[in-house]
Design an enzyme around this catalytic site. Structure first.
Site, PDB file in Angstrom:
ATOM      1  N   ASP A   1     -11.072   3.719   3.705  1.00  0.00           N
ATOM      2  CA  ASP A   1     -10.908   2.373   3.589  1.00  0.00           C
ATOM      3  C   ASP A   1     -12.522   1.857   3.389  1.00  0.00           C
ATOM      4  O   ASP A   1     -13.172   0.606   3.734  1.00  0.00           O
ATOM      5  CB  ASP A   1     -10.486   1.491   5.138  1.00  0.00           C
ATOM      6  CG  ASP A   1      -9.064   0.434   4.783  1.00  0.00           C
ATOM      7  OD1 ASP A   1      -9.273   0.105   3.471  1.00  0.00           O
ATOM      8  OD2 ASP A   1      -8.527   0.221   6.091  1.00  0.00           O
TER       9      ASP A   1
ATOM     10  N   GLN B   1      -4.110  -1.141   9.889  1.00  0.00           N
ATOM     11  CA  GLN B   1      -4.543  -2.202   8.913  1.00  0.00           C
ATOM     12  C   GLN B   1      -4.988  -4.032  10.006  1.00  0.00           C
ATOM     13  O   GLN B   1      -4.801  -3.500  11.172  1.00  0.00           O
ATOM     14  CB  GLN B   1      -3.011  -2.781   8.753  1.00  0.00           C
ATOM     15  CG  GLN B   1      -2.986  -4.238   8.088  1.00  0.00           C
ATOM     16  CD  GLN B   1      -3.752  -4.801   6.508  1.00  0.00           C
ATOM     17  OE1 GLN B   1      -3.154  -3.445   5.613  1.00  0.00           O
ATOM     18  NE2 GLN B   1      -4.376  -5.231   6.026  1.00  0.00           N
TER      19      GLN B   1
ATOM     20  N   LYS C   1       0.417  -1.328  -0.076  1.00  0.00           N
ATOM     21  CA  LYS C   1       0.500  -0.016   0.468  1.00  0.00           C
ATOM     22  C   LYS C   1       0.723   1.285  -0.105  1.00  0.00           C
ATOM     23  O   LYS C   1       0.525   2.300  -0.664  1.00  0.00           O
ATOM     24  CB  LYS C   1      -1.245   0.117   1.246  1.00  0.00           C
ATOM     25  CG  LYS C   1      -2.282  -1.258   0.711  1.00  0.00           C
ATOM     26  CD  LYS C   1      -2.597  -1.419   2.859  1.00  0.00           C
ATOM     27  CE  LYS C   1      -3.444  -2.224   2.158  1.00  0.00           C
ATOM     28  NZ  LYS C   1      -4.392  -2.846   3.191  1.00  0.00           N
TER      29      LYS C   1
END
Ligand code: NDP
Length: 290
Positions: free
Chosen positions: A120, A97, A53
């Protein structure tokens, strides 16, 4: 006859080039998009995802900040980091995460992220807005699948989409996004009886269950578009999906491979969400002439 292979790497690359152009425009206006990623503990898979990412965000010209915390970090300490990032004007996207260690409440952490920086798309405010059709950050994997379908000119309107899997991050939002695009949607899950009787009706079959090669040709209608979200390891440690690619590719009209299908699109949509957030912040900073 084999179905078309939907190339997520190539489609993702085109979208990333478009993102980079818009990042360059923002930079000319003095706004550098910034993505902060928090990773807790030593889980190797998490660190690999986070590295990818970060690398991808830098490649499109974004600023990337990585915060590595030990598995022993307290919930309060983690929340403090999020508060700081919420207040930091150089950061437009915050990603924690998952999974987190058991002593930390994931829902609490997700709710602590400013919804305007929730790239997200997991914050309940964004999920709620998405369901009622308002502008919101969309969960990256289903958003990426919508882009795959759009860019391959797959007709969604009026089609029967069957989603196998009902997780909050993939299955549930996937069905909602397809419903908004006028598909007729059926959800299947582990308690569904006679799964194949549903999947065989699908014009668009989306599988997100986390079971190696579970969906075979017997589950698929001739000519269906099959999207495989699964990321599993087979008996040889090789990355593979939830769909038995070799058995299904001859029957499907189009199919995503694993790797190289949905995965690259998920990261691409993270960058797209970060770009959107940065564009909004830049307008707020520089005024509406942007
Ligand atoms: P979850 O474990 O959160 O959810 C799995 C879902 O599958 C559940 O709804 C479960 O049903 C259902 N399910 C499990 N077994 C069966 C079965 N035998 N028949 C029908 N349904 C079943 O998984 P995620 O949604 O987070 O992830 C799914 C897969 O996608 C994983 O392999 C994951 O690694 C991958 N993934 C890939 C991404 C990418 O970018 N490519 C991104 C995110 C995930 P129930 O609710 O009844 O338990």
């Amino acid at each position: 006859m084999s179905g078309t292979i939907i190339d997520g790497i190539a489609i993702g690359k085109v979208i990333r080039e478009e993102i980079k152009e818009r990042v360059d425009l923002l930079k000319e206006k003095g706004c550098v998009p910034g993505l902060a990623v928090i990773v807790v503990g030593d889980d190797q898979a998490s660190h690999t995802y986070v590295r990818n990412k970060q690398k991808s965000s830098v490649e499109v010209g974004m600023k990337s900040e990585l915060i590595k915390l030990p598995a022993t970090v307290t919930e309060a300490e983690l929340l403090e980091h999020i508060t700081k990032l919420n207040e930091d004007d150089s950061i437009n996207g915050i990603l924690v995460q998952l999974p987190l260690p058991n002593h930390i409440d994931e829902n609490l952490v997700i709710r602590a992220i400013d919804p305007k920086k929730d790239v997200d798309g997991f914050h309940p405010e964004n999920v709620g807005k998405m369901i009622i059709g308002q502008r919101a950050f969309l969960s990256c994997t289903p958003y990426g699948i919508i882009k795959l379908l759009e860019r391959t000119n797959t007709e969604i309107k009026g089609k029967h989409a069957v989603i196998v899997g009902r997780s909050n991050i993939v299955g549930k939002p996937m069905g909602q996004l397809l419903l908004q695009r006028d598909a007729t949607v059926t959800y299947c899950h582990s308690k569904t009886e006679d799964l194949a009787s549903f999947t065989k009706q699908a014009d668009i079959l989306i599988v997100a269950i986390g079971r190696t090669k579970f969906i075979t040709a017997e589950h698929v209608k001739e000519g269906a578009v099959v999207i495989d979200v699964g990321m599993n390891r087979d008996e040889n440690g090789k990355l593979c999906g939830d769909v038995d690619f070799e058995s299904v590719k001859g029957k499907a009209g189009a199919i995503t491979p694993v790797p190289g299908g949905v995965g690259p699109m998920t990261i691409t949509m993270l960058l797209k969400n970060t770009l959107h957030s940065a564009e909004q912040a830049c307008i707020a900073k520089n005024g509406s002439e942007q």
